[in-house]
Scaffold this active site. Structure first.
Site, short mmCIF file in Angstrom:
data_model
loop_
_atom_site.label_atom_id
_atom_site.label_comp_id
_atom_site.label_asym_id
_atom_site.label_seq_id
_atom_site.Cartn_x
_atom_site.Cartn_y
_atom_site.Cartn_z
N SER A 9 0.94 -1.20 -0.39
CA SER A 9 0.56 0.09 -0.14
C SER A 9 1.02 1.38 0.22
CB SER A 9 -0.69 0.24 1.22
OG SER A 9 -1.49 1.12 1.09
N HIS A 34 -0.93 -1.29 -3.99
CA HIS A 34 -2.09 -0.93 -3.62
C HIS A 34 -2.52 0.44 -3.26
CE1 HIS A 34 -5.98 -2.63 -1.34
NE2 HIS A 34 -5.79 -1.53 -0.63
N ASP A 36 -4.90 3.25 -2.11
CA ASP A 36 -6.28 3.55 -1.57
C ASP A 36 -6.93 5.12 -1.60
OD1 ASP A 36 -6.23 1.46 0.56
OD2 ASP A 36 -4.00 1.49 0.99
N MET A 38 -9.76 7.31 -1.23
CA MET A 38 -10.95 7.79 0.22
C MET A 38 -11.01 8.81 0.28
SD MET A 38 -8.32 6.20 3.55
CE MET A 38 -7.61 5.37 3.40
N HIS A 67 -8.63 0.36 -4.49
CA HIS A 67 -9.11 0.27 -3.49
C HIS A 67 -9.97 1.46 -3.60
CE1 HIS A 67 -9.66 -0.65 1.60
NE2 HIS A 67 -10.94 -1.47 0.69
N MET A 69 -12.81 3.87 -1.37
CA MET A 69 -13.00 4.05 -0.14
C MET A 69 -13.98 5.32 -0.28
SD MET A 69 -9.99 2.17 2.40
CE MET A 69 -9.25 2.64 1.12
N MET A 140 -11.42 -6.88 5.32
CA MET A 140 -10.24 -5.43 5.33
C MET A 140 -10.09 -5.93 6.81
SD MET A 140 -9.60 -3.08 3.94
CE MET A 140 -8.99 -1.61 5.35
N GLY A 145 -9.70 3.66 6.81
CA GLY A 145 -9.81 5.62 6.69
C GLY A 145 -7.60 5.47 7.55
N PHE A 146 -7.12 4.53 7.59
CA PHE A 146 -5.75 5.06 8.05
C PHE A 146 -4.77 3.27 7.47
CE2 PHE A 146 -8.44 7.46 9.66
CZ PHE A 146 -8.34 8.95 10.54
N GLY A 147 -3.51 4.53 7.42
CA GLY A 147 -2.21 3.04 7.67
C GLY A 147 -2.25 3.03 9.29
N GLY A 148 -1.52 2.02 9.59
CA GLY A 148 -0.85 1.23 10.78
C GLY A 148 -1.38 1.26 11.81
N ASP A 174 -6.05 -6.44 4.23
CA ASP A 174 -6.17 -5.58 3.97
C ASP A 174 -5.74 -4.84 5.52
OD1 ASP A 174 -5.14 -2.87 3.46
OD2 ASP A 174 -6.62 -2.50 2.10
N GLY A 176 -3.37 -3.88 8.80
CA GLY A 176 -2.34 -4.39 10.95
C GLY A 176 -1.69 -5.79 9.44
N GLY A 196 1.36 -1.97 4.00
CA GLY A 196 2.04 -0.84 4.13
C GLY A 196 2.89 -0.03 4.71
N SER A 197 2.48 0.02 6.37
CA SER A 197 3.57 -0.03 7.30
C SER A 197 4.85 -1.04 7.39
CB SER A 197 3.22 0.39 8.20
OG SER A 197 1.88 0.01 8.78
C1 DX5 Z 1 -6.72 0.94 5.16
C2 DX5 Z 1 -5.68 0.60 3.91
C3 DX5 Z 1 -5.00 -0.04 3.69
C4 DX5 Z 1 -4.00 0.69 4.82
C5 DX5 Z 1 -3.05 -0.40 4.93
O1 DX5 Z 1 -7.23 2.08 5.25
O2 DX5 Z 1 -6.81 0.47 2.95
O3 DX5 Z 1 -4.92 -0.52 2.28
O4 DX5 Z 1 -2.56 1.68 3.76
O5 DX5 Z 1 -2.32 -0.38 5.92
P1 DX5 Z 1 -0.82 -0.43 6.66
O6 DX5 Z 1 -1.22 -2.22 6.26
O7 DX5 Z 1 -0.44 -0.44 7.44
O8 DX5 Z 1 -2.32 -1.75 7.92
ZN ZN Z 2 -6.26 -0.66 1.14
#
Ligand code: DX5
Ligand code: ZN
Length: 214
Positions: A9, A34, A36, A38, A67, A69, A140, A145-148, A174, A176, A196-197
Site C-alpha cells: 500500500s 495498492h 487507497d 478515500m 481500493h 473507500m 478488511m 481510513g488509516f494505515g498503521g 488489508d 495490520g 503498508g507500514s
Molecule cells: C486502510 C487501507 C490500507 C492501509 C494498510 O484503510 O485500506 O490499505 O494502507 O496499512 P497498514 O498495512 O499499515 O495497516
Molecule cells: Zn487498502
C-alpha cells in the site's frame, strides 16, 4: 494454492518521493501496487484521487490495485479505469444491495478485475450471494481510513468459509498485515496480502515481501 499476491500500500510511501517509493517495492518483487482512494465521507480521511492515479500509471510497471473507500463508487469506475486501474475494488457498504450485481458487471465490462471489500463489522454471510460475480473479495482487518492500525484478529475468521466455498476467488486481506498476521491469513486461505507500514517501514523491503508470500 497459487502464489500469494503481495500488494504494497503506497499510503505508507513518502508522497514527496512517490516514484522512488514505487520503484522500491517494484524492484523488491511486489506483485501489485495498492492505491487507497478515500473521500472524507465513506471514511474519515482523504488520500489519493484520479489525477495522482493517472500519474502513477505513467511510471509504474506493476498492475494498479485500486481500493475505493468512497461513496457512490459507480460514479468513479470509468475515471479510475481511464486513469489505469487494473483491479478495481469497491466497498459493499457503499452500495445498495440491489445495485451490487450491476456494479460488478459494469466494472467487468471495462475489462478490469473486479473486487468488493467488507469492513470489520460486516457479516461475511451477507456478501456470499455476490461472490460469483467478483474476481476478488477484500477482507478488511482494520477499520478503513488509516494505515498503521492494529490487525483485528476476529475479522480473519471470515476468510476460511469463503475459501471453502470459492476455491478460485482471490481473497485479499488489508490492514495490520505483517509476517505474523500474514501467515495467519494465508493459513486460513487468503491469497493476496496488502501491507503498508510493514513493508515501507522495513529495513529490507525485499525480505518483508518474501515473508508475506510465505
Ligand atoms: C486502510 C487501507 C490500507 C492501509 C494498510 O484503510 O485500506 O490499505 O494502507 O496499512 P497498514 O498495512 O499499515 O495497516
Ligand atoms: Zn487498502
Amino acid at each position: 494454492m497459487s502464489r500469494v499476491i503481495v500488494s504494497p500500500s503506497i499510503l505508507s510511501a513518502d508522497f514527496a518521493n512517490l516514484e522512488r517509493d514505487i520503484k522500491r517495492v517494484e524492484n523488491a518483487g511486489a506483485d501489485w501496487l495498492h492505491i487507497d482512494v478515500m473521500d472524507g465521507h465513506f471514511v474519515p480521511n482523504i488520500t489519493i484521487g484520479v489525477p495522482v492515479t493517472a500519474s502513477i500509471k505513467q511510471i509504474a510497471k506493476l498492475p494498479l490495485d485500486v481500493h475505493l473507500m468512497i461513496e457512490n463508487p459507480q460514479n468513479f469506475v470509468e475515471p479510475f479505469v481511464k486513469a489505469g486501474a487494473d483491479i478495481l475494488t469497491f466497498h459493499y457498504e457503499a452500495v445498495e444491495a440491489d445495485k451490487i450485481k450491476s456494479l460488478a458487471g459494469y466494472i467487468k465490462s471495462f475489462g478490469v478485475m473486479t473486487g468488493m471489500s467488507i469492513k470489520p463489522k460486516t457479516n461475511v454471510k451477507d456478501v456470499l450471494p455476490y461472490l460469483t460475480d467478483l474476481d476478488m473479495l477484500l477482507v478488511m482487518t482494520v477499520e478503513p481510513g488509516f494505515g498503521g492500525q492494529m490487525f483485528i484478529e476476529d475479522c480473519a475468521a471470515k476468510i476460511k468459509p469463503v475459501r471453502e466455498m470459492f476455491p478460485e476467488l482471490i481473497i485479499q486481506v488489508d490492514g495490520g498485515i505483517n509476517a505474523k498476521t500474514g501467515k495467519l491469513c494465508r493459513d486460513l486461505g487468503a491469497n493476496s496480502l496488502v501491507a503498508g507500514s510493514y513493508i515501507y517501514k522495513s529495513d529490507d523491503i525485499e525480505k518483508a515481501i518474501i515473508s508475506l508470500r510465505g
